[in-house]
Design an enzyme around this catalytic site. Structure first.
Site, short mmCIF file in Angstrom:
data_model
loop_
_atom_site.label_atom_id
_atom_site.label_comp_id
_atom_site.label_asym_id
_atom_site.label_seq_id
_atom_site.Cartn_x
_atom_site.Cartn_y
_atom_site.Cartn_z
N HIS A 255 1.72 4.47 -2.90
CA HIS A 255 1.82 5.93 -2.74
C HIS A 255 3.18 6.41 -3.26
O HIS A 255 3.28 7.44 -3.94
CB HIS A 255 1.71 6.31 -1.26
CG HIS A 255 0.31 6.33 -0.72
ND1 HIS A 255 -0.71 7.04 -1.32
CD2 HIS A 255 -0.22 5.76 0.39
CE1 HIS A 255 -1.82 6.89 -0.60
NE2 HIS A 255 -1.55 6.12 0.43
N HIS B 147 0.84 -1.21 0.00
CA HIS B 147 0.00 0.00 0.00
C HIS B 147 0.88 1.26 0.00
O HIS B 147 0.69 2.15 -0.84
CB HIS B 147 -0.90 -0.02 1.24
CG HIS B 147 -1.78 1.18 1.37
ND1 HIS B 147 -3.12 1.18 1.03
CD2 HIS B 147 -1.53 2.44 1.81
CE1 HIS B 147 -3.63 2.37 1.26
NE2 HIS B 147 -2.68 3.16 1.73
N GLU B 148 1.81 1.32 0.94
CA GLU B 148 2.65 2.51 1.03
C GLU B 148 3.55 2.67 -0.20
O GLU B 148 3.82 3.79 -0.64
CB GLU B 148 3.49 2.48 2.31
CG GLU B 148 2.67 2.47 3.59
CD GLU B 148 1.63 3.57 3.68
OE1 GLU B 148 1.83 4.65 3.08
OE2 GLU B 148 0.59 3.36 4.32
N HIS C 123 3.40 6.65 -6.98
CA HIS C 123 2.65 7.82 -7.46
C HIS C 123 3.52 9.07 -7.35
O HIS C 123 3.51 9.94 -8.25
CB HIS C 123 1.39 7.96 -6.61
CG HIS C 123 0.31 8.76 -7.26
ND1 HIS C 123 -0.82 9.17 -6.60
CD2 HIS C 123 0.18 9.25 -8.52
CE1 HIS C 123 -1.60 9.85 -7.41
NE2 HIS C 123 -1.02 9.92 -8.59
#
Length: 680
Positions: free
Chosen positions: A472, A468-469, A475
């Site tokens: 980020h 998940h991290e 991105h």
């Protein structure tokens, strides 16, 4: 003195940064920026991108690059001296930001660019920077009368200080509670890794035996595995009363008045800007648009999830009663008996999976997944200055061997480090006359650290968190946009920013990907097919209960900021939370529970009136991933399209436009319901 925070080229010199460097550096940069801004505004002739916007962006970048390591160090190696220096700068930075937003000359200059021929010559990303800036000027109250501007500035400064105090109180309260155990029988049920961690904590504090604390690896393990029900209850009470007026140390680090004041000031700031409440102000920069849309979305999900969640909880209660003789299930029992029920139903436990997820193998597997998806290569770089010996530094290169981004990876829990997991910006991508500035990220988690010679072993849930991290991080780092205000995660509406992170989680549930991610700590063998099948079968175990818990957080947050009235005077926060729980919660909550007092996402982070974003973006991420389900999870054409239409675009275009460019249509909720086991 030679101040390392004033050397903003290259990477931060973390080992050289001292608390006494912080305030002088920020004071100097703010003074320099103010003088430079005056000179820019004093220019004769028309304002252009090159003579105004680009130089202002460079000024903001210098400030960001000095402040970013300070904020990061305050979160990961907190100390009294550093905290004092950090907090001393907050009102100065808040005043500076408000001053920019209220500068009518600057607003007029941007407006002149927007209305002139220069605007048409700019590319789409540059035009988005101009449009966003004009919107933000208006949302900061640039047109307000002088006295209202002064009031707004005072409100923002106090809010900034209060949000920092909220976070400090949560950290201090978390660190303040420990349970010293001298008889190993009191640790019955706990896995060896947790016992070793507790032994290490005791030794660090000069104690015999074992020391339990409220840091995530220990707290979660105790709630899930400890046979001692009284220990679980004591630990639960300490955890859910942190920074509140309840619990083992009531009133110590109490956030009650902090919460009340934050809410009052947010409401006041919204009214000063012409909004009826803070929720309306929050939505002015988000995809959802209006409160009715958000509430309809959340309540619609609740209608599907709550009946199923009640069935799941009833089944758990029946299991605990029939198999373990427990007449009534307390909240400190839920994780413990859920793990046993999962084991009975699916013959699988998180502890059984951990040997297959040693942290070094998981990290390399994550990089392998990214390489197959996007043709990227991640490699470690040695000799890079950092804040702790556990930190690793990496570089991302593409198929043309171009450096696309760099990142620090800080995986493990330790004292004086804030809990949770997050990605933050160290350096933003931007292009200037000096060349391209490569983006750099911080990736921070709080996993159980290695003990002795054994590598850290992750639960599957922790593997999902890491992915998940890193989503980020991708991105932020893979953007192709050359203007910092819309590169990476900048300029992306908050309810779309979770799309790339939740999207990456999906590969943690695919056998082909897990063959890369997993490797037994002793044999190196990947997760066997038999265990994978059990993992997939258990994916939606109590998924409705998890969904309503998230909906509880989201509805409490949104209603709190939407329904707030000054007459509340602190009397209605708990009743509102109780009302949300009456409608949604399936697990009984004791009256001393003060979850809101440590709800840092909304009182110390950026999620105020925006926690719904997790579920909102999950619709986008599930539907985006369904394209891979249709074409193959490592389909290179699909991966390339997601890279080019979403990750590389940053905030340069509206998220719905980007989603349609990738998916060929607007998002549908079907994939989310299917992934969460809520489809009809």
């Amino acid at each position: 003195m030679d101040n390392p925070l004033l050397h903003t080229a290259g990477l931060p010199a973390f080992s050289q940064i001292r608390p006494e460097h912080v305030e002088p550096a920020i004071d100097q940069i703010l003074a320099d920026n103010r003088a430079a801004r005056e000179a820019l505004l004093a220019q004769a002739g028309p304002y252009t991108w090159d003579n105004l916007v680009a130089p202002l962006e460079a000024l903001e970048d210098r400030l960001e690059r000095a402040w970013s390591p300070v904020g990061h160090l305050n979160a990961v190696v907190n100390s009294e001296a550093l905290r004092a220096a950090y907090n001393a700068c907050l009102p100065k930075l808040s005043a500076y930001a408000t001053e920019l937003g209220h500068d009518s000359r600057l607003f007029a200059a941007y407006q002149s660019i927007r209305e002139g021929r220069e605007y048409q010559r700019l590319d789409a990303a540059q035009r988005k920077v101009i449009d966003n800036a004009l919107r933000d000027f208006r949302l900061a109250g640039v047109d307000l009368p002088a006295q209202i501007k002064a009031n707004y500035k005072a409100v923002q400064e106090e809010l900034t200080a209060l949000c920092s105090r909220f976070a400090d109180n949560v950290l201090d309260a978390t660190q303040a509670w420990t349970r010293h155990i001298t008889d190993e029988a009191g640790l019955a049920g706990l896995p060896p890794s947790t016992r070793a961690l507790a032994r290490q904590a005791a030794e660090r504090n000069g104690l015999e035996g074992w020391l339990l604390n409220l840091e995530p690896p220990t707290y979660i393990a105790v709630m899930t595995y400890a046979d001692d029900r009284a220990l679980r209850e004591a630990m639960y009470e300490a955890y859910v009363t942190r920074a509140s007026d309840q619990g083992p140390v009531p009133g110590r680090y109490d956030n009650t008045e902090v919460i009340d004041r934050i809410l009052a000031l947010r409401h006041q700031s919204a009214e000063l800007l012409g909004f009826p409440n803070y929720a309306e102000l929050s939505l002015a920069t988000k995809m959802a648009g209006d409160p009715e849309h958000v509430l309809s979305f959340l309540n619609g999900l609740a209608e599907r999830a709550v009946p199923r969640a009640r069935e799941e909880f009833a089944a758990l209660c029946a299991y605990a009663r029939e198999h373990h003789g427990l007449a009534e299930l307390g909240p400190w029992d839920v994780a413990y008996y859920s793990e046993k029920l999962r084991k009975q139903r699916h013959d699988l436990s998180q502890e059984e999976l951990k040997p297959y997820f040693p942290a070094p193998r998981v990290v390399q597997g994550l990089f392998a997944v990214v390489e197959r998806l996007y043709g990227l290569r991640v490699q470690a770089l040695d000799g890079v200055d950092s804040w702790h010996e556990d930190v690793r530094f990496y570089e991302i290169r593409d198929a043309e061997d171009t450096v696309r981004g760099r990142f620090y990876l800080d995986l493990y829990a330790r004292p004086h480090k804030r809990g949770g997991a997050w990605m933050d910006e160290c350096v933003r991508r931007r292009r200037s006359a000096e060349g391209l500035q490569v983006p750099v990220a911080y990736l921070t988690c709080n996993f159980t650290p290695p003990v002795d010679d054994t590598p850290a072993l992750l639960t599957h849930n922790e593997v999902v968190t890491l992915f998940h991290e890193f989503g980020h991080g991708l991105h932020h780092m893979l953007t192709r946009v050359d203007y910092a205000p819309v590169s990476g995660i900048n300029g992306v509406p908050w309810d779309a920013v979770e799309l790339p992170s939740q999207f990456m989680e999906n590969w943690c549930w695919e056998y082909e990907a897990l063959a890369l991610i997993s490797g037994h700590v002793e044999s190196g063998e990947p997760l066997p097919r038999e265990l994978f099948d059990k993992l997939r079968a258990a994916r939606n175990f109590q998924s409705a209960m998890k969904t309503v818990r998230q909906l509880e957080f989201a509805l409490f947050d949104f209603r709190l900021h939407h329904e707030y009235h000054p007459a509340w005077q602190g009397r209605y926060v708990q009743p509102l939370l109780d009302d949300v729980r009456d409608k949604l919660a399936v697990v009984p909550v004791p009256p001393y529970n003060r979850f809101q007092h440590s709800f840092s996402h909304i009182f110390a982070g950026g999620y105020a009136a925006g926690y719904y974003s997790y579920k909102w973006a999950e619709v986008l991420s599930a539907d985006a991933y369904s394209q891979f389900e249709e074409h193959g999870i490592f389909d290179q054409a699909t991966g390339r399209r997601f890279l080019e239409t979403v990750l590389e675009q940053g905030g340069s275009r509206e998220p719905m436009e980007l989603f349609v460019a990738f998916r060929g249509r607007e998002p549908r909720i079907d994939a989310l319901l299917r992934h969460n086991g809520l489809a009809a």
